[in-house]
Design a protein around this motif. Sequence first.
Motif, PDB file in Angstrom:
ATOM      1  N   LEU A 129     -27.182 -19.024  48.070  1.00  0.00           N
ATOM      2  CA  LEU A 129     -26.004 -19.026  47.204  1.00  0.00           C
ATOM      3  C   LEU A 129     -26.174 -17.899  46.186  1.00  0.00           C
ATOM      4  O   LEU A 129     -27.179 -17.860  45.472  1.00  0.00           O
ATOM      5  CB  LEU A 129     -25.885 -20.373  46.486  1.00  0.00           C
ATOM      6  N   VAL A 130     -25.212 -16.979  46.126  1.00  0.00           N
ATOM      7  CA  VAL A 130     -25.299 -15.863  45.180  1.00  0.00           C
ATOM      8  C   VAL A 130     -24.136 -15.944  44.195  1.00  0.00           C
ATOM      9  O   VAL A 130     -22.975 -16.064  44.595  1.00  0.00           O
ATOM     10  CB  VAL A 130     -25.303 -14.496  45.891  1.00  0.00           C
ATOM     11  N   LEU A 131     -24.472 -15.890  42.915  1.00  0.00           N
ATOM     12  CA  LEU A 131     -23.509 -16.117  41.845  1.00  0.00           C
ATOM     13  C   LEU A 131     -23.360 -14.897  40.942  1.00  0.00           C
ATOM     14  O   LEU A 131     -24.353 -14.286  40.546  1.00  0.00           O
ATOM     15  CB  LEU A 131     -23.982 -17.296  40.977  1.00  0.00           C
ATOM     16  N   ASP A 132     -22.122 -14.595  40.599  1.00  0.00           N
ATOM     17  CA  ASP A 132     -21.828 -13.653  39.526  1.00  0.00           C
ATOM     18  C   ASP A 132     -22.052 -14.403  38.200  1.00  0.00           C
ATOM     19  O   ASP A 132     -22.094 -15.635  38.182  1.00  0.00           O
ATOM     20  CB  ASP A 132     -20.376 -13.196  39.675  1.00  0.00           C
ATOM     21  N   ILE A 133     -22.168 -13.670  37.095  1.00  0.00           N
ATOM     22  CA  ILE A 133     -22.343 -14.333  35.792  1.00  0.00           C
ATOM     23  C   ILE A 133     -21.010 -14.452  35.056  1.00  0.00           C
ATOM     24  O   ILE A 133     -20.420 -15.530  35.004  1.00  0.00           O
ATOM     25  CB  ILE A 133     -23.381 -13.584  34.903  1.00  0.00           C
ATOM     26  N   ASP A 134     -20.531 -13.358  34.486  1.00  0.00           N
ATOM     27  CA  ASP A 134     -19.385 -13.410  33.569  1.00  0.00           C
ATOM     28  C   ASP A 134     -18.091 -13.747  34.293  1.00  0.00           C
ATOM     29  O   ASP A 134     -17.714 -13.061  35.240  1.00  0.00           O
ATOM     30  CB  ASP A 134     -19.262 -12.081  32.822  1.00  0.00           C
ATOM     31  N   GLY A 135     -17.427 -14.793  33.838  1.00  0.00           N
ATOM     32  CA  GLY A 135     -16.190 -15.227  34.463  1.00  0.00           C
ATOM     33  C   GLY A 135     -16.407 -16.135  35.652  1.00  0.00           C
ATOM     34  O   GLY A 135     -15.457 -16.630  36.254  1.00  0.00           O
TER      35      GLY A 135
ATOM     36  N   ASP B 261     -15.546 -13.479  40.433  1.00  0.00           N
ATOM     37  CA  ASP B 261     -14.246 -13.565  39.763  1.00  0.00           C
ATOM     38  C   ASP B 261     -13.531 -12.238  39.585  1.00  0.00           C
ATOM     39  O   ASP B 261     -12.467 -12.205  38.966  1.00  0.00           O
ATOM     40  CB  ASP B 261     -14.417 -14.188  38.379  1.00  0.00           C
ATOM     41  N   ASN B 262     -14.094 -11.123  40.092  1.00  0.00           N
ATOM     42  CA  ASN B 262     -13.402  -9.867  39.796  1.00  0.00           C
ATOM     43  C   ASN B 262     -13.574  -8.847  40.906  1.00  0.00           C
ATOM     44  O   ASN B 262     -14.209  -9.121  41.926  1.00  0.00           O
ATOM     45  CB  ASN B 262     -13.834  -9.308  38.433  1.00  0.00           C
ATOM     46  N   PHE B 263     -13.003  -7.650  40.693  1.00  0.00           N
ATOM     47  CA  PHE B 263     -12.980  -6.650  41.763  1.00  0.00           C
ATOM     48  C   PHE B 263     -14.380  -6.193  42.175  1.00  0.00           C
ATOM     49  O   PHE B 263     -14.591  -5.814  43.318  1.00  0.00           O
ATOM     50  CB  PHE B 263     -12.111  -5.454  41.351  1.00  0.00           C
TER      51      PHE B 263
ATOM     52  N   GLY C 232     -16.969 -17.200  50.993  1.00  0.00           N
ATOM     53  CA  GLY C 232     -16.723 -16.427  49.776  1.00  0.00           C
ATOM     54  C   GLY C 232     -15.714 -17.157  48.916  1.00  0.00           C
ATOM     55  O   GLY C 232     -14.588 -17.406  49.355  1.00  0.00           O
ATOM     56  N   VAL C 233     -16.115 -17.503  47.711  1.00  0.00           N
ATOM     57  CA  VAL C 233     -15.266 -18.280  46.807  1.00  0.00           C
ATOM     58  C   VAL C 233     -14.880 -17.436  45.595  1.00  0.00           C
ATOM     59  O   VAL C 233     -15.752 -16.859  44.936  1.00  0.00           O
ATOM     60  CB  VAL C 233     -15.984 -19.569  46.333  1.00  0.00           C
ATOM     61  N   ALA C 234     -13.593 -17.380  45.299  1.00  0.00           N
ATOM     62  CA  ALA C 234     -13.108 -16.703  44.089  1.00  0.00           C
ATOM     63  C   ALA C 234     -12.799 -17.753  43.037  1.00  0.00           C
ATOM     64  O   ALA C 234     -12.400 -18.881  43.347  1.00  0.00           O
ATOM     65  CB  ALA C 234     -11.854 -15.889  44.396  1.00  0.00           C
ATOM     66  N   MET C 235     -12.972 -17.375  41.797  1.00  0.00           N
ATOM     67  CA  MET C 235     -12.664 -18.274  40.692  1.00  0.00           C
ATOM     68  C   MET C 235     -11.159 -18.298  40.425  1.00  0.00           C
ATOM     69  O   MET C 235     -10.453 -17.329  40.705  1.00  0.00           O
ATOM     70  CB  MET C 235     -13.401 -17.807  39.433  1.00  0.00           C
ATOM     71  N   GLY C 236     -10.687 -19.378  39.831  1.00  0.00           N
ATOM     72  CA  GLY C 236      -9.274 -19.502  39.489  1.00  0.00           C
ATOM     73  C   GLY C 236      -8.811 -18.471  38.480  1.00  0.00           C
ATOM     74  O   GLY C 236      -7.622 -18.172  38.381  1.00  0.00           O
ATOM     75  N   ASN C 237      -9.756 -17.919  37.706  1.00  0.00           N
ATOM     76  CA  ASN C 237      -9.430 -16.868  36.729  1.00  0.00           C
ATOM     77  C   ASN C 237      -9.515 -15.458  37.322  1.00  0.00           C
ATOM     78  O   ASN C 237      -9.342 -14.470  36.617  1.00  0.00           O
ATOM     79  CB  ASN C 237     -10.347 -16.963  35.501  1.00  0.00           C
TER      80      ASN C 237
ATOM     81  N   PRO D  63     -11.449 -23.875  40.698  1.00  0.00           N
ATOM     82  CA  PRO D  63     -10.868 -23.918  39.350  1.00  0.00           C
ATOM     83  C   PRO D  63     -11.450 -22.787  38.494  1.00  0.00           C
ATOM     84  O   PRO D  63     -12.429 -22.141  38.888  1.00  0.00           O
ATOM     85  CB  PRO D  63     -11.300 -25.288  38.821  1.00  0.00           C
ATOM     86  N   ASN D  64     -10.878 -22.542  37.327  1.00  0.00           N
ATOM     87  CA  ASN D  64     -11.352 -21.407  36.523  1.00  0.00           C
ATOM     88  C   ASN D  64     -12.688 -21.697  35.854  1.00  0.00           C
ATOM     89  O   ASN D  64     -13.199 -22.813  35.894  1.00  0.00           O
ATOM     90  CB  ASN D  64     -10.273 -20.925  35.546  1.00  0.00           C
ATOM     91  N   VAL D  65     -13.234 -20.651  35.245  1.00  0.00           N
ATOM     92  CA  VAL D  65     -14.592 -20.742  34.700  1.00  0.00           C
ATOM     93  C   VAL D  65     -14.699 -21.787  33.593  1.00  0.00           C
ATOM     94  O   VAL D  65     -15.711 -22.489  33.492  1.00  0.00           O
ATOM     95  CB  VAL D  65     -15.087 -19.342  34.232  1.00  0.00           C
ATOM     96  N   GLU D  66     -13.664 -21.909  32.773  1.00  0.00           N
ATOM     97  CA  GLU D  66     -13.731 -22.873  31.664  1.00  0.00           C
ATOM     98  C   GLU D  66     -13.641 -24.316  32.166  1.00  0.00           C
ATOM     99  O   GLU D  66     -13.973 -25.251  31.446  1.00  0.00           O
ATOM    100  CB  GLU D  66     -12.641 -22.587  30.626  1.00  0.00           C
ATOM    101  N   ALA D  67     -13.200 -24.481  33.410  1.00  0.00           N
ATOM    102  CA  ALA D  67     -13.151 -25.819  34.030  1.00  0.00           C
ATOM    103  C   ALA D  67     -14.343 -26.025  34.972  1.00  0.00           C
ATOM    104  O   ALA D  67     -14.321 -26.912  35.829  1.00  0.00           O
ATOM    105  CB  ALA D  67     -11.843 -26.000  34.788  1.00  0.00           C
ATOM    106  N   ASP D  68     -15.393 -25.208  34.808  1.00  0.00           N
ATOM    107  CA  ASP D  68     -16.611 -25.316  35.632  1.00  0.00           C
ATOM    108  C   ASP D  68     -16.319 -25.195  37.125  1.00  0.00           C
ATOM    109  O   ASP D  68     -16.859 -25.930  37.956  1.00  0.00           O
ATOM    110  CB  ASP D  68     -17.355 -26.632  35.339  1.00  0.00           C
TER     111      ASP D  68
END
Length: 285
Positions: A19-25, A235-237, A249-254, A268-273
């Motif tokens: 599992l590979v995770l981005d940080i911000d957003g 969550d971004n480009f 591949g999962v994108a965030m709601g934000n 769901p978005n980052v603020e909703a975990d």
Amino acid sequence: MHKASAGNQAIAGEDIKLLVLDIDGTISGQSNTLSEPVKQAIAAAQARGIQVAIATGRMYRSALRFHQEIGSVLPLAAYQGAWIQDPANQKIHRHLPVAREVARQLLDYFEQPQLRSLLSVHFYINDELYVRELTRETQIYAQRSGINPIAVGDLRQVLNNEPTKILALCDDTDVINELLGNLRRQYTPAELYLTTSVATFFEATNPFVNKGTAVRYLAEELLGLQSTNVMTIGDNFNDVEMLEYAGIGVAMGNAPAAVQAIAQWVAPNVEADGAATAIAKFLLS
């Protein structure tokens, strides 16, 4: 908003080994920290034998606390994957900087009269941040990153070394979009990798660098896995290549709509975990 594609039906959670995770957003929102639900979901995935890694546009030093907090035992992919280092033994697995001549050309471009006053330019060299001057945007960035920028006046002074990454910040997203469009016409993907990690950040790295090639390195070279054994969340480009590479591949709601469109599922978005929700859905059910 959630969506599934026919493609992700073929890959079951039990196939996922990395599992590979981005940080911000993605795992960190406004608070600049990891929430308890996200930490718990990551720990639960690790308890099932799934390796967890970080791939971020951040500096290595700035990303280190997140890497340590999730208890990752893999190398950390920083600067969009331009710098991959193992914190356990300090081994640098990969460092692909921007050529000095190209860095000079970008600086010339940024310092055109119509742009100079609009942009805060960051050069990252040897995991240090060099700037012309301490602008408001740079100070906000530095505070979030936990990094002390080094103001040097003329950035050409530090170009005896090749920058790992070049960043131009501007609060006006139209300026960033125009910059990206203009420079993509000047440089082919074989010459320079250009992206945005946040709408106000223009980023340039070595052409062989993106999070997709970084995740491929971790999966295939280090762990002997295939793309079908990998899940990525971003969550971004600058996450597009790793979302495309992964079996899931999962994108965030934000995430911008164009990023959501290439993902197999939208959390769901980052603020909703949202990252915790995605991990639970695919890896813990």
